[in-house]
Design a protein around this motif. Structure first.
Motif: not given
Ligand code: TXA
Ligand code: MG
Length: 322
Positions: A266-275, A301-310
């Protein structure tokens, strides 16, 4: 076997002798060499088995030194540097001649970065030359965010890994260049979100694929970040039905898979994109080590750091196309 340790003086001595050393940065580990020494830079390409048409980022300890290597610095570059250096931002600027052509792959622009990792900064301050450094992995494979990832990928091919712990950001730097009118252009999404950049600029910034990211020979760079087994990216329930056979492992964002028996990260159990960003490459290395037949992953989610993760997940997936 390659030695791992925290001795920056040893790292400095090796670099001064024209050797390559793996170094910790807040984004990913880098494979560093003297950027003004073509023979040393060549060793980076050899160790990584990297094609020489792919240029390298040049790292310096202070903003003033970075701009010393540029022929001209647009106003927007000054503002971005003031806001985000030291940090996960790389600026593409017209280069001065002291930077080896091998570093820029013949381009007249050089990629410059002032990194934030304290141990890497200490090392840079110790040296009288800048360090060229791509990510410290075999070309095309998963980027390293821990010394152990570097060891797995480059063991025996380099003399030393400077261990600075886990990379705090976990995604490569965001790359910004400038067009003919000095307007900023986003060349690679990364550890600094486009929203943060736009907030400093006061206007939006558009993404443009840089030529080096395009396959020169068809399919050449398709395997970027690729694990050894197929990774499918999409809705996990749908993918589980599509790929029912063999051993499956899952990379999920914040919720466990419907069948929690399936090995998952699980990448981020708290749901934050930094984690999620910080854990992404560790998750990919983990999935790769499970002797699975396939890896299933879901986008974040395709926002913030989510763009680079995706972006990294898409490049790691078998269905990725330019
Ligand atoms: O966070 C990072 O950027 C890490 C750490 C080690 O600093 N480095 C990194 O390097 O990700 P690498 O080589 O894996 O990716 C650098 C990207 C490549 O896509 C390369 O094509 C591009 O930067 N690049 C470097 N110099 C360039 C130049 N002169 N013109 C155009 N693109 C350049
Ligand atoms: Mg890389």
């Amino acid at each position: 076997m390659t030695e791992t340790g925290t001795d920056f003086r040893k790292a400095a001595a090796l670099l001064e002798a024209g050797k390559v050393v793996a170094v910790p940065t807040e984004t990913v580990y880098g494979l560093a060499a003297n950027a003004t020494d073509a023979d040393a830079v060549l060793k980076i390409f050899e160790a990584k088995q990297r094609p020489q048409f792919n240029p390298l980022i040049v790292h310096v300890p202070e903003t003033a030194q970075a701009f010393d290597y540029a022929l001209a610095v647009p106003d927007a570059a000054h503002r971005l540097a003031a806001a985000f250096w030291p940090g996960p931002l790389t600026l593409l600027l017209p280069k001065k001649n002291v930077i080896s052509d091998l570093v820029t792959a013949g381009s007249d622009r050089v990629a410059l970065r002032v990194p934030a990792h304290p141990l890497f900064r200490t090392l840079l301050k110790q040296l009288s030359f800048p360090l060229a450094a791509p990510s410290a992995n075999r070309s095309g494979s998963i980027s390293p965010t821990r010394a152990s990832h570097v060891q797995q990928s480059l063991d025996g091919r380099i003399p030393y890994i400077l261990d600075g712990g886990e990379s705090a950001v976990g995604l490569e730097s965001t790359i910004v260049g400038f067009d003919a009118a000095d307007q900023p252009v986003l060349y690679r999404v990364g550890g600094l979100s486009p929203e943060a950049i736009e907030a400093v600029l006061g206007h939006s910034i558009s993404l443009q694929h840089q030529p080096a990211e395009h396959p020169v020979a068809p399919g050449q760079l398709r395997v970027h970040y690729a694990p050894d087994v197929p990774l499918y990216l999409g809705d996990l329930n749908f993918l589980s039905q599509q790929h029912p056979s063999g051993k499956t492992v899952i990379i999920c964002f914040r919720n466990p898979p419907v069948d929690p028996i399936i090995p998952h990260f699980m990448l981020a159990p708290e749901g934050d994109l930094e984690t999620a960003a910080k854990n992404l490459f560790t998750a990919l290395h983990w999935a790769n080590s499970q002797a699975a037949d396939q890896i299933l992953a879901e986008p974040v989610p395709e926002t913030g750091l989510g763009l680079a993760i995706n972006d990294r997940l898409r490049r790691a997936s078998v269905n990725y196309e330019f």
